[in-house]
Write a protein that holds these residues in place. Sequence first.
Motif, PDB file in Angstrom:
ATOM      1  N   LEU A   1      21.708 -20.844  16.924  1.00  0.00           N
ATOM      2  CA  LEU A   1      22.387 -20.758  15.639  1.00  0.00           C
ATOM      3  C   LEU A   1      23.224 -19.486  15.539  1.00  0.00           C
ATOM      4  O   LEU A   1      24.342 -19.513  15.023  1.00  0.00           O
ATOM      5  CB  LEU A   1      21.381 -20.836  14.493  1.00  0.00           C
ATOM      6  N   ASN A   2      22.694 -18.378  16.054  1.00  0.00           N
ATOM      7  CA  ASN A   2      23.460 -17.118  16.045  1.00  0.00           C
ATOM      8  C   ASN A   2      24.746 -17.258  16.853  1.00  0.00           C
ATOM      9  O   ASN A   2      25.803 -16.796  16.428  1.00  0.00           O
ATOM     10  CB  ASN A   2      22.619 -15.962  16.587  1.00  0.00           C
TER      11      ASN A   2
ATOM     12  N   GLU B   1      30.746 -18.091  16.511  1.00  0.00           N
ATOM     13  CA  GLU B   1      31.941 -18.844  16.894  1.00  0.00           C
ATOM     14  C   GLU B   1      32.612 -19.511  15.687  1.00  0.00           C
ATOM     15  O   GLU B   1      33.519 -20.316  15.842  1.00  0.00           O
ATOM     16  CB  GLU B   1      31.585 -19.906  17.946  1.00  0.00           C
ATOM     17  N   GLY B   2      32.117 -19.185  14.491  1.00  0.00           N
ATOM     18  CA  GLY B   2      32.741 -19.703  13.277  1.00  0.00           C
ATOM     19  C   GLY B   2      32.277 -21.081  12.852  1.00  0.00           C
ATOM     20  O   GLY B   2      32.880 -21.700  11.981  1.00  0.00           O
ATOM     21  N   LYS B   3      31.212 -21.575  13.457  1.00  0.00           N
ATOM     22  CA  LYS B   3      30.682 -22.892  13.072  1.00  0.00           C
ATOM     23  C   LYS B   3      29.922 -22.772  11.750  1.00  0.00           C
ATOM     24  O   LYS B   3      29.336 -21.734  11.449  1.00  0.00           O
ATOM     25  CB  LYS B   3      29.765 -23.459  14.156  1.00  0.00           C
ATOM     26  N   LYS B   4      29.945 -23.835  10.965  1.00  0.00           N
ATOM     27  CA  LYS B   4      29.277 -23.838   9.661  1.00  0.00           C
ATOM     28  C   LYS B   4      27.803 -24.169   9.839  1.00  0.00           C
ATOM     29  O   LYS B   4      27.421 -25.341   9.963  1.00  0.00           O
ATOM     30  CB  LYS B   4      29.926 -24.851   8.726  1.00  0.00           C
TER      31      LYS B   4
ATOM     32  N   TRP C   1      26.865 -31.939  17.168  1.00  0.00           N
ATOM     33  CA  TRP C   1      27.125 -31.897  15.735  1.00  0.00           C
ATOM     34  C   TRP C   1      28.215 -30.907  15.352  1.00  0.00           C
ATOM     35  O   TRP C   1      28.843 -31.055  14.311  1.00  0.00           O
ATOM     36  CB  TRP C   1      25.848 -31.595  14.974  1.00  0.00           C
ATOM     37  N   VAL C   2      28.435 -29.879  16.177  1.00  0.00           N
ATOM     38  CA  VAL C   2      29.489 -28.896  15.855  1.00  0.00           C
ATOM     39  C   VAL C   2      30.741 -29.113  16.697  1.00  0.00           C
ATOM     40  O   VAL C   2      31.652 -28.294  16.670  1.00  0.00           O
ATOM     41  CB  VAL C   2      28.990 -27.439  15.971  1.00  0.00           C
ATOM     42  N   GLY C   3      30.779 -30.211  17.442  1.00  0.00           N
ATOM     43  CA  GLY C   3      31.987 -30.558  18.188  1.00  0.00           C
ATOM     44  C   GLY C   3      32.137 -29.889  19.531  1.00  0.00           C
ATOM     45  O   GLY C   3      33.247 -29.693  20.018  1.00  0.00           O
ATOM     46  N   LEU C   4      31.009 -29.546  20.167  1.00  0.00           N
ATOM     47  CA  LEU C   4      31.027 -28.949  21.500  1.00  0.00           C
ATOM     48  C   LEU C   4      30.247 -29.826  22.468  1.00  0.00           C
ATOM     49  O   LEU C   4      29.401 -30.618  22.056  1.00  0.00           O
ATOM     50  CB  LEU C   4      30.361 -27.566  21.484  1.00  0.00           C
ATOM     51  N   SER C   5      30.511 -29.630  23.751  1.00  0.00           N
ATOM     52  CA  SER C   5      29.635 -30.235  24.756  1.00  0.00           C
ATOM     53  C   SER C   5      28.471 -29.263  24.964  1.00  0.00           C
ATOM     54  O   SER C   5      28.557 -28.086  24.612  1.00  0.00           O
ATOM     55  CB  SER C   5      30.383 -30.446  26.074  1.00  0.00           C
TER      56      SER C   5
END
Length: 120
Positions: A33-34, A39-42, A97-101
Amino acid sequence: MSKVEIYDPAMCCSTGVCGPGVDPELLRVSAMLNVLESEGKKILRYGLSEDPMAFVMSKTVNDLILNEGVEVLPVTLVDGEVKKKKGYPSNTELATWVGLSEEELLKLVVKAQMASVINN
């Protein structure tokens, strides 16, 4: 961009990674999470002990607790939809869920670790 919310059970501190017996699962989640937040993820994380009003204000989480008890925690919502109950999301789930692989997430973790080593 998706918003990930994690509702934690009551713990000794906001992350649960304190005290003499640190749970490796809580340490993993906290680290992931940190990295994602940096990286600016919500990413929002609420602790039952520290922020009980968040549990009351979320109709979804409040209903889950009323129907299934606090044993349903931790609960993860993505854009308001329940994605996981009774456990923390895996690295793959968080990345998706945050749009990364998962590979991109792990690269970010390594990058954060390297920065920590350099800064210390």
